[in-house]
Design a protein around this motif. Sequence first.
Motif, PDB file in Angstrom:
ATOM      1  N   GLN A  13       0.833  -1.190   0.000  1.00  0.00           N
ATOM      2  CA  GLN A  13       0.000   0.000   0.000  1.00  0.00           C
ATOM      3  C   GLN A  13       0.870   1.243   0.000  1.00  0.00           C
ATOM      4  O   GLN A  13       1.712   1.426   0.882  1.00  0.00           O
ATOM      5  CB  GLN A  13      -0.942   0.041   1.212  1.00  0.00           C
ATOM      6  N   THR A  14       0.674   2.095  -0.992  1.00  0.00           N
ATOM      7  CA  THR A  14       1.370   3.374  -1.082  1.00  0.00           C
ATOM      8  C   THR A  14       0.346   4.471  -1.315  1.00  0.00           C
ATOM      9  O   THR A  14      -0.729   4.215  -1.859  1.00  0.00           O
ATOM     10  CB  THR A  14       2.403   3.376  -2.227  1.00  0.00           C
ATOM     11  N   PRO A  15       0.654   5.708  -0.893  1.00  0.00           N
ATOM     12  CA  PRO A  15      -0.295   6.812  -1.064  1.00  0.00           C
ATOM     13  C   PRO A  15      -0.679   6.991  -2.524  1.00  0.00           C
ATOM     14  O   PRO A  15       0.180   7.049  -3.403  1.00  0.00           O
ATOM     15  CB  PRO A  15       0.482   8.026  -0.540  1.00  0.00           C
ATOM     16  N   GLY A  16      -1.949   7.070  -2.796  1.00  0.00           N
ATOM     17  CA  GLY A  16      -2.409   7.313  -4.150  1.00  0.00           C
ATOM     18  C   GLY A  16      -2.455   6.087  -5.043  1.00  0.00           C
ATOM     19  O   GLY A  16      -3.028   6.134  -6.124  1.00  0.00           O
ATOM     20  N   GLN A  17      -1.870   4.987  -4.609  1.00  0.00           N
ATOM     21  CA  GLN A  17      -1.831   3.765  -5.417  1.00  0.00           C
ATOM     22  C   GLN A  17      -2.766   2.685  -4.911  1.00  0.00           C
ATOM     23  O   GLN A  17      -2.934   1.649  -5.546  1.00  0.00           O
ATOM     24  CB  GLN A  17      -0.404   3.190  -5.460  1.00  0.00           C
ATOM     25  N   GLY A  18      -3.357   2.904  -3.769  1.00  0.00           N
ATOM     26  CA  GLY A  18      -4.219   1.869  -3.240  1.00  0.00           C
ATOM     27  C   GLY A  18      -3.418   0.662  -2.803  1.00  0.00           C
ATOM     28  O   GLY A  18      -2.266   0.778  -2.387  1.00  0.00           O
ATOM     29  N   LEU A  19      -4.022  -0.485  -2.912  1.00  0.00           N
ATOM     30  CA  LEU A  19      -3.363  -1.727  -2.528  1.00  0.00           C
ATOM     31  C   LEU A  19      -3.020  -2.515  -3.781  1.00  0.00           C
ATOM     32  O   LEU A  19      -3.888  -2.807  -4.595  1.00  0.00           O
ATOM     33  CB  LEU A  19      -4.277  -2.574  -1.631  1.00  0.00           C
ATOM     34  N   GLN A  20      -1.764  -2.853  -3.898  1.00  0.00           N
ATOM     35  CA  GLN A  20      -1.286  -3.618  -5.048  1.00  0.00           C
ATOM     36  C   GLN A  20      -0.984  -5.047  -4.610  1.00  0.00           C
ATOM     37  O   GLN A  20      -0.234  -5.262  -3.657  1.00  0.00           O
ATOM     38  CB  GLN A  20      -0.020  -2.973  -5.624  1.00  0.00           C
ATOM     39  N   PHE A  21      -1.538  -6.006  -5.321  1.00  0.00           N
ATOM     40  CA  PHE A  21      -1.382  -7.416  -4.980  1.00  0.00           C
ATOM     41  C   PHE A  21       0.036  -7.880  -5.256  1.00  0.00           C
ATOM     42  O   PHE A  21       0.584  -7.655  -6.335  1.00  0.00           O
ATOM     43  CB  PHE A  21      -2.389  -8.233  -5.799  1.00  0.00           C
ATOM     44  N   LEU A  22       0.622  -8.544  -4.256  1.00  0.00           N
ATOM     45  CA  LEU A  22       1.972  -9.097  -4.405  1.00  0.00           C
ATOM     46  C   LEU A  22       1.916 -10.588  -4.735  1.00  0.00           C
ATOM     47  O   LEU A  22       2.407 -11.023  -5.771  1.00  0.00           O
ATOM     48  CB  LEU A  22       2.783  -8.873  -3.131  1.00  0.00           C
ATOM     49  N   PHE A  23       1.365 -11.378  -3.827  1.00  0.00           N
ATOM     50  CA  PHE A  23       1.215 -12.819  -4.063  1.00  0.00           C
ATOM     51  C   PHE A  23       0.265 -13.422  -3.049  1.00  0.00           C
ATOM     52  O   PHE A  23      -0.074 -12.808  -2.045  1.00  0.00           O
ATOM     53  CB  PHE A  23       2.548 -13.587  -4.036  1.00  0.00           C
ATOM     54  N   GLU A  24      -0.162 -14.659  -3.360  1.00  0.00           N
ATOM     55  CA  GLU A  24      -1.068 -15.394  -2.497  1.00  0.00           C
ATOM     56  C   GLU A  24      -0.563 -16.820  -2.341  1.00  0.00           C
ATOM     57  O   GLU A  24      -0.099 -17.427  -3.312  1.00  0.00           O
ATOM     58  CB  GLU A  24      -2.483 -15.407  -3.090  1.00  0.00           C
ATOM     59  N   TYR A  25      -0.644 -17.326  -1.125  1.00  0.00           N
ATOM     60  CA  TYR A  25      -0.193 -18.676  -0.826  1.00  0.00           C
ATOM     61  C   TYR A  25      -1.299 -19.489  -0.170  1.00  0.00           C
ATOM     62  O   TYR A  25      -2.107 -18.961   0.611  1.00  0.00           O
ATOM     63  CB  TYR A  25       1.015 -18.637   0.131  1.00  0.00           C
ATOM     64  N   PHE A  26      -1.306 -20.755  -0.505  1.00  0.00           N
ATOM     65  CA  PHE A  26      -2.230 -21.696   0.122  1.00  0.00           C
ATOM     66  C   PHE A  26      -1.516 -23.027   0.211  1.00  0.00           C
ATOM     67  O   PHE A  26      -0.997 -23.526  -0.783  1.00  0.00           O
ATOM     68  CB  PHE A  26      -3.518 -21.826  -0.689  1.00  0.00           C
ATOM     69  N   SER A  27      -1.491 -23.602   1.398  1.00  0.00           N
ATOM     70  CA  SER A  27      -0.807 -24.878   1.626  1.00  0.00           C
ATOM     71  C   SER A  27       0.610 -24.868   1.060  1.00  0.00           C
ATOM     72  O   SER A  27       1.009 -25.777   0.322  1.00  0.00           O
ATOM     73  CB  SER A  27      -1.609 -26.029   1.002  1.00  0.00           C
ATOM     74  N   THR A  56       1.928 -23.296  -1.230  1.00  0.00           N
ATOM     75  CA  THR A  56       2.058 -23.123  -2.679  1.00  0.00           C
ATOM     76  C   THR A  56       1.634 -21.712  -3.079  1.00  0.00           C
ATOM     77  O   THR A  56       0.579 -21.228  -2.659  1.00  0.00           O
ATOM     78  CB  THR A  56       1.198 -24.146  -3.427  1.00  0.00           C
ATOM     79  N   GLN A  57       2.456 -21.091  -3.914  1.00  0.00           N
ATOM     80  CA  GLN A  57       2.078 -19.779  -4.437  1.00  0.00           C
ATOM     81  C   GLN A  57       1.101 -19.999  -5.588  1.00  0.00           C
ATOM     82  O   GLN A  57       1.461 -20.617  -6.599  1.00  0.00           O
ATOM     83  CB  GLN A  57       3.307 -19.017  -4.925  1.00  0.00           C
ATOM     84  N   ARG A  58      -0.088 -19.443  -5.461  1.00  0.00           N
ATOM     85  CA  ARG A  58      -1.101 -19.690  -6.482  1.00  0.00           C
ATOM     86  C   ARG A  58      -1.275 -18.509  -7.432  1.00  0.00           C
ATOM     87  O   ARG A  58      -1.851 -18.664  -8.493  1.00  0.00           O
ATOM     88  CB  ARG A  58      -2.433 -20.024  -5.829  1.00  0.00           C
ATOM     89  N   ASN A  59      -0.808 -17.345  -7.027  1.00  0.00           N
ATOM     90  CA  ASN A  59      -0.907 -16.195  -7.907  1.00  0.00           C
ATOM     91  C   ASN A  59       0.141 -15.175  -7.496  1.00  0.00           C
ATOM     92  O   ASN A  59       0.534 -15.101  -6.322  1.00  0.00           O
ATOM     93  CB  ASN A  59      -2.305 -15.563  -7.835  1.00  0.00           C
ATOM     94  N   LYS A  60       0.594 -14.425  -8.462  1.00  0.00           N
ATOM     95  CA  LYS A  60       1.640 -13.439  -8.220  1.00  0.00           C
ATOM     96  C   LYS A  60       1.295 -12.171  -8.961  1.00  0.00           C
ATOM     97  O   LYS A  60       0.832 -12.224 -10.111  1.00  0.00           O
ATOM     98  CB  LYS A  60       2.992 -13.983  -8.689  1.00  0.00           C
ATOM     99  N   GLY A  61       1.514 -11.038  -8.334  1.00  0.00           N
ATOM    100  CA  GLY A  61       1.251  -9.754  -8.963  1.00  0.00           C
ATOM    101  C   GLY A  61       2.413  -9.313  -9.828  1.00  0.00           C
ATOM    102  O   GLY A  61       3.399 -10.029 -10.010  1.00  0.00           O
ATOM    103  N   ASN A  62       2.303  -8.103 -10.355  1.00  0.00           N
ATOM    104  CA  ASN A  62       3.314  -7.566 -11.269  1.00  0.00           C
ATOM    105  C   ASN A  62       4.413  -6.822 -10.530  1.00  0.00           C
ATOM    106  O   ASN A  62       4.566  -5.609 -10.672  1.00  0.00           O
ATOM    107  CB  ASN A  62       2.644  -6.659 -12.294  1.00  0.00           C
ATOM    108  N   PHE A  63       5.154  -7.535  -9.759  1.00  0.00           N
ATOM    109  CA  PHE A  63       6.289  -6.971  -9.043  1.00  0.00           C
ATOM    110  C   PHE A  63       7.563  -7.674  -9.505  1.00  0.00           C
ATOM    111  O   PHE A  63       7.527  -8.826  -9.932  1.00  0.00           O
ATOM    112  CB  PHE A  63       6.109  -7.154  -7.529  1.00  0.00           C
ATOM    113  N   PRO A  64       8.696  -6.963  -9.414  1.00  0.00           N
ATOM    114  CA  PRO A  64       9.953  -7.587  -9.850  1.00  0.00           C
ATOM    115  C   PRO A  64      10.338  -8.775  -8.976  1.00  0.00           C
ATOM    116  O   PRO A  64       9.811  -8.948  -7.872  1.00  0.00           O
ATOM    117  CB  PRO A  64      10.975  -6.451  -9.725  1.00  0.00           C
ATOM    118  N   GLY A  65      11.268  -9.561  -9.470  1.00  0.00           N
ATOM    119  CA  GLY A  65      11.688 -10.761  -8.774  1.00  0.00           C
ATOM    120  C   GLY A  65      12.335 -10.507  -7.424  1.00  0.00           C
ATOM    121  O   GLY A  65      12.556 -11.444  -6.651  1.00  0.00           O
TER     122      GLY A  65
END
Lengths: 111, 116
Positions: free
Chosen positions: B37-51, B53-62
Motif C-alpha cells: 500500500q502506497t499513497p495514491g496507489q491503493g493496494l497492489q497485490f503481491l502474491f497469495e499462498y495456500f498450503s 504453494t504460491q497460487r498467484n503473483k502480482g506484477n512486481f519484480p523478482g
Amino acid sequence: QQQVKQSPQSLIVQKGGISIINCAYENTAFDYFPWYQQFPGKGPALLIAIRPDVSEKKEGRFTISFNKSAKQFSLHIMDSQPGDSATYFCAAGDSSYKLIFGSGTRLLVRP
Amino acid sequence: KAGVTQTPRYLIKTRGQQVTLSCSPISGHRSVSWYQQTPGQGLQFLFEYFSETQRNKGNFPGRFSGRQFSNSRSEMNVSTLELGDSALYLCASSLPPGGAVTGELFFGEGSRLTVL
C-alpha cells in the motif's frame, strides 16, 4: 483490463449527509465486489460486498449499488457520521485468488 | 480469536539491503495474501499462498518473494531495496481456499517499511 477505477479521491461531507463513492471496472470475469474501510494505523476491514446477481445490497447505513451493464458499482453512506471518516477502497475479484483494489477515497465527515 | 499478526510493525532500511516481513494468519486460515500500500496507489497485490504453494503473483519484480510454512505462517522478502519500496506491506488471511468463495480478506495492521 485488470484495473478498478475509483472516484473521488477525497470527499468531505457534513454530518447527516450522504457520501457517495464510485468505482468502475473492465474485466467481465470479476464476480465479487467488496468495499473495505481503513482507519489510520489499521489494516482494511470488509465493510460490505456484492455479487453481480443482485443490483443492490444494504447493510444498515451502507448500500452498494451495482450496474452490471455499465460495469460500475458505488457505495452510499446514508446519514454520514464523523466516525465514518476513513479511507474506503472498492475492490473486484474473480477466481484467481486475488482482489484488485481501487486507489481509495478519503472521506471526512464534518460534525 | 487473535487477528492477523504482522512483524515488525515498523522498520527502516537503506538502499541495497534486504528485508524479511512475517505474517501469522488467523488460526484456521490457510490462505495468506500480501499487498503493498502506497499513497495514491491503493493496494497492489503481491502474491497469495495456500498450503505452502504460491497460487498467484502480482506484477512486481523478482526482488519480491515470499513463502508459506506448514503452519500457514508466511514471510515475504524484498532484496536489494530501492527507495520506491517504501510502503505499508499488508498481509491478509482468509478461511476458504484463497478466499475466492467469499472474498473476505482479514488484514493485519501492516509492516511500514522506510527505505533511506
